[in-house]
Design a protein around this motif. Structure first.
Motif, PDB file in Angstrom:
ATOM      1  N   ARG A  61       0.842  -1.200   0.000  1.00 28.35           N
ATOM      2  CA  ARG A  61       0.000   0.000   0.000  1.00 28.35           C
ATOM      3  C   ARG A  61       0.879   1.252   0.000  1.00 28.35           C
ATOM      4  O   ARG A  61       0.552   2.262  -0.637  1.00 28.35           O
ATOM      5  N   GLY A  62       1.987   1.179   0.732  1.00 30.95           N
ATOM      6  CA  GLY A  62       2.935   2.296   0.753  1.00 30.95           C
ATOM      7  C   GLY A  62       3.537   2.553  -0.612  1.00 30.95           C
ATOM      8  O   GLY A  62       3.714   3.709  -1.016  1.00 30.95           O
ATOM      9  N   VAL A  63       3.863   1.487  -1.339  1.00 31.43           N
ATOM     10  CA  VAL A  63       4.408   1.636  -2.694  1.00 31.43           C
ATOM     11  C   VAL A  63       3.383   2.329  -3.595  1.00 31.43           C
ATOM     12  O   VAL A  63       3.721   3.255  -4.346  1.00 31.43           O
ATOM     13  N   VAL A  64       2.131   1.901  -3.508  1.00 34.54           N
ATOM     14  CA  VAL A  64       1.073   2.503  -4.330  1.00 34.54           C
ATOM     15  C   VAL A  64       0.888   3.976  -3.953  1.00 34.54           C
ATOM     16  O   VAL A  64       0.790   4.845  -4.831  1.00 34.54           O
ATOM     17  N   ALA A  65       0.878   4.283  -2.655  1.00 36.47           N
ATOM     18  CA  ALA A  65       0.701   5.665  -2.207  1.00 36.47           C
ATOM     19  C   ALA A  65       1.864   6.545  -2.666  1.00 36.47           C
ATOM     20  O   ALA A  65       1.658   7.697  -3.076  1.00 36.47           O
ATOM     21  N   GLU A  66       3.077   6.011  -2.608  1.00 34.52           N
ATOM     22  CA  GLU A  66       4.246   6.773  -3.058  1.00 34.52           C
ATOM     23  C   GLU A  66       4.150   7.079  -4.543  1.00 34.52           C
ATOM     24  O   GLU A  66       4.435   8.196  -4.986  1.00 34.52           O
ATOM     25  N   LEU A  67       3.713   6.108  -5.334  1.00 34.10           N
ATOM     26  CA  LEU A  67       3.549   6.331  -6.769  1.00 34.10           C
ATOM     27  C   LEU A  67       2.423   7.325  -7.041  1.00 34.10           C
ATOM     28  O   LEU A  67       2.535   8.170  -7.937  1.00 34.10           O
ATOM     29  N   ASP A  68       1.344   7.263  -6.264  1.00 30.45           N
ATOM     30  CA  ASP A  68       0.261   8.249  -6.399  1.00 30.45           C
ATOM     31  C   ASP A  68       0.793   9.662  -6.147  1.00 30.45           C
ATOM     32  O   ASP A  68       0.452  10.602  -6.864  1.00 30.45           O
ATOM     33  N   SER A  69       1.635   9.793  -5.138  1.00 30.72           N
ATOM     34  CA  SER A  69       2.223  11.084  -4.806  1.00 30.72           C
ATOM     35  C   SER A  69       3.114  11.600  -5.934  1.00 30.72           C
ATOM     36  O   SER A  69       3.067  12.784  -6.286  1.00 30.72           O
ATOM     37  N   ARG A  70       3.918  10.722  -6.516  1.00 30.42           N
ATOM     38  CA  ARG A  70       4.785  11.121  -7.618  1.00 30.42           C
ATOM     39  C   ARG A  70       3.976  11.506  -8.855  1.00 30.42           C
ATOM     40  O   ARG A  70       4.325  12.450  -9.560  1.00 30.42           O
ATOM     41  N   ILE A  71       2.878  10.788  -9.103  1.00 30.19           N
ATOM     42  CA  ILE A  71       1.997  11.134 -10.229  1.00 30.19           C
ATOM     43  C   ILE A  71       1.372  12.508  -9.995  1.00 30.19           C
ATOM     44  O   ILE A  71       1.296  13.338 -10.907  1.00 30.19           O
ATOM     45  N   ALA A  72       0.941  12.780  -8.761  1.00 30.44           N
ATOM     46  CA  ALA A  72       0.356  14.084  -8.434  1.00 30.44           C
ATOM     47  C   ALA A  72       1.389  15.199  -8.618  1.00 30.44           C
ATOM     48  O   ALA A  72       1.058  16.288  -9.092  1.00 30.44           O
ATOM     49  N   SER A  73       2.635  14.918  -8.265  1.00 31.72           N
ATOM     50  CA  SER A  73       3.702  15.905  -8.444  1.00 31.72           C
ATOM     51  C   SER A  73       3.921  16.225  -9.920  1.00 31.72           C
ATOM     52  O   SER A  73       4.061  17.394 -10.304  1.00 31.72           O
ATOM     53  N   VAL A  74       3.917  15.199 -10.759  1.00 36.86           N
ATOM     54  CA  VAL A  74       4.074  15.422 -12.204  1.00 36.86           C
ATOM     55  C   VAL A  74       2.850  16.161 -12.756  1.00 36.86           C
ATOM     56  O   VAL A  74       2.989  17.057 -13.599  1.00 36.86           O
ATOM     57  N   ALA A  75       1.672  15.829 -12.264  1.00 33.75           N
ATOM     58  CA  ALA A  75       0.454  16.520 -12.719  1.00 33.75           C
ATOM     59  C   ALA A  75       0.524  18.001 -12.356  1.00 33.75           C
ATOM     60  O   ALA A  75       0.125  18.868 -13.158  1.00 33.75           O
ATOM     61  N   LEU A  76       1.075  18.302 -11.183  1.00 34.38           N
ATOM     62  CA  LEU A  76       1.246  19.699 -10.786  1.00 34.38           C
ATOM     63  C   LEU A  76       2.248  20.399 -11.704  1.00 34.38           C
ATOM     64  O   LEU A  76       2.034  21.539 -12.133  1.00 34.38           O
ATOM     65  N   ASP A  77       3.343  19.710 -12.030  1.00 31.29           N
ATOM     66  CA  ASP A  77       4.312  20.274 -12.968  1.00 31.29           C
ATOM     67  C   ASP A  77       3.672  20.514 -14.335  1.00 31.29           C
ATOM     68  O   ASP A  77       3.971  21.511 -14.995  1.00 31.29           O
ATOM     69  N   LEU A  78       2.810  19.606 -14.768  1.00 33.93           N
ATOM     70  CA  LEU A  78       2.103  19.798 -16.038  1.00 33.93           C
ATOM     71  C   LEU A  78       1.210  21.043 -15.978  1.00 33.93           C
ATOM     72  O   LEU A  78       1.155  21.836 -16.919  1.00 33.93           O
ATOM     73  N   GLU A  79       0.540  21.198 -14.856  1.00 36.25           N
ATOM     74  CA  GLU A  79      -0.334  22.361 -14.676  1.00 36.25           C
ATOM     75  C   GLU A  79       0.481  23.657 -14.685  1.00 36.25           C
ATOM     76  O   GLU A  79       0.079  24.657 -15.277  1.00 36.25           O
ATOM     77  N   LYS A  80       1.647  23.611 -14.072  1.00 33.20           N
ATOM     78  CA  LYS A  80       2.518  24.794 -14.012  1.00 33.20           C
ATOM     79  C   LYS A  80       3.220  25.059 -15.339  1.00 33.20           C
ATOM     80  O   LYS A  80       3.895  26.076 -15.486  1.00 33.20           O
ATOM     81  N   SER A  81       3.059  24.182 -16.283  1.00 32.12           N
ATOM     82  CA  SER A  81       3.706  24.347 -17.592  1.00 32.12           C
ATOM     83  C   SER A  81       2.876  25.196 -18.550  1.00 32.12           C
ATOM     84  O   SER A  81       3.268  25.405 -19.684  1.00 32.12           O
ATOM     85  N   VAL A  82       1.719  25.629 -18.072  1.00 32.88           N
ATOM     86  CA  VAL A  82       0.881  26.534 -18.870  1.00 32.88           C
ATOM     87  C   VAL A  82       0.759  27.827 -18.075  1.00 32.88           C
ATOM     88  O   VAL A  82       0.285  27.832 -16.938  1.00 32.88           O
ATOM     89  N   LEU A  83       1.240  28.911 -18.669  1.00 38.36           N
ATOM     90  CA  LEU A  83       1.156  30.226 -18.035  1.00 38.36           C
ATOM     91  C   LEU A  83      -0.218  30.803 -18.325  1.00 38.36           C
ATOM     92  O   LEU A  83      -0.616  30.916 -19.491  1.00 38.36           O
ATOM     93  N   ARG A  84      -0.957  31.139 -17.275  1.00 44.15           N
ATOM     94  CA  ARG A  84      -2.330  31.625 -17.428  1.00 44.15           C
ATOM     95  C   ARG A  84      -2.431  33.062 -16.906  1.00 44.15           C
ATOM     96  O   ARG A  84      -1.716  33.439 -15.979  1.00 44.15           O
ATOM     97  N   ALA A  85      -3.335  33.789 -17.494  1.00 47.60           N
ATOM     98  CA  ALA A  85      -3.568  35.172 -17.065  1.00 47.60           C
ATOM     99  C   ALA A  85      -4.214  35.159 -15.680  1.00 47.60           C
ATOM    100  O   ALA A  85      -5.237  34.510 -15.482  1.00 47.60           O
ATOM    101  N   PRO A  86      -3.618  35.873 -14.702  1.00 46.77           N
ATOM    102  CA  PRO A  86      -4.200  35.875 -13.352  1.00 46.77           C
ATOM    103  C   PRO A  86      -5.472  36.739 -13.274  1.00 46.77           C
ATOM    104  O   PRO A  86      -6.252  36.616 -12.340  1.00 46.77           O
ATOM    105  N   PHE A  87      -5.678  37.610 -14.262  1.00 48.12           N
ATOM    106  CA  PHE A  87      -6.862  38.462 -14.315  1.00 48.12           C
ATOM    107  C   PHE A  87      -7.036  38.918 -15.754  1.00 48.12           C
ATOM    108  O   PHE A  87      -6.143  38.758 -16.587  1.00 48.12           O
ATOM    109  N   SER A  88      -8.179  39.465 -16.056  1.00 47.00           N
ATOM    110  CA  SER A  88      -8.429  39.978 -17.410  1.00 47.00           C
ATOM    111  C   SER A  88      -7.626  41.250 -17.612  1.00 47.00           C
ATOM    112  O   SER A  88      -7.400  42.025 -16.679  1.00 47.00           O
ATOM    113  N   GLY A  89      -7.159  41.484 -18.842  1.00 51.45           N
ATOM    114  CA  GLY A  89      -6.372  42.680 -19.110  1.00 51.45           C
ATOM    115  C   GLY A  89      -5.841  42.686 -20.523  1.00 51.45           C
ATOM    116  O   GLY A  89      -6.335  41.980 -21.401  1.00 51.45           O
TER     117      GLY A  89
END
Length: 176
Positions: free
Chosen positions: A141-169
């Motif tokens: 279960r620990g191995v699965v949880a660790e892999l889930d955490s690493r997948i979430a970290s990569v998903a966050l990096d993917l999200e941070k790879s798109v620069l978005r406008a913080p407000f309209s302008g």
């Protein structure tokens, strides 16, 4: 407001020009995602494999595996019984000095060896019947949880790879 990516990578696309109007949340630029997508796919495959191992541990051995182990124990027990009968007969022959001590010792040793094999096979069967230990399940279960955490970290990096406008302008300057 100056904007920048939170992670370093090669810029794949700039989606706006100076003077463009943008809405809050609109994508302005995108980094190269290929390495992250590959890493995420690999981690997901590893997670699937780890989850399958956990499922296998949790469900225990297959009925066919247990049946095979039981059959092996029965077969060895029958061989042991035959060996004991033969040893008893040989003991009678030895007592009458009809066979040599060496021949009797060989058969006696074979009988003791079969006894050890029966005990080993029975121990393996008992282990199969008991199923996985709780420590093994927790570790997997620990191995699965660790892999889930690493997948979430990569998903966050993917999200941070798109620069978005913080407000309209309006884009006043672009440095890419």
């Amino acid at each position: 407001s100056p904007l920048a990516f939170e992670r370093a990578a090669r810029v794949d696309a700039v989606l706006v020009d100076e003077g463009d109007r943008v809405r809050r949340g609109q994508a302005l630029a995108r980094l190269d995602l290929r390495d992250l997508e590959l890493r995420k796919a690999q981690l997901e495959a590893n997670r699937d494999q780890a989850q399958a191992r956990l499922d296998e541990l949790a469900s225990g051995p297959r009925a066919e595996t247990i049946a095979s182990a039981e059959a092996q124990v029965r077969q060895l027990q029958q061989q042991l019984e035959l060996s004991r009968v033969q040893t008893k007969r040989r003991q009678e022959l030895l007592d009458r000095q009809a066979i040599s001590r060496e021949e009797f010792d060989r058969l006696d040793f074979q009988s003791r060896s079969l006894q050890a094999s029966v005990e080993s096979a029975q121990a393996q069967l008992d282990e199969l019947l008991a199923g996985a230990r709780e420590e093994q399940l927790r570790a997997q279960r620990g191995v699965v949880a660790e892999l889930d955490s690493r997948i979430a970290s990569v998903a966050l990096d993917l999200e941070k790879s798109v620069l978005r406008a913080p407000f309209s302008g309006r884009i006043s300057e672009r440095f890419l």
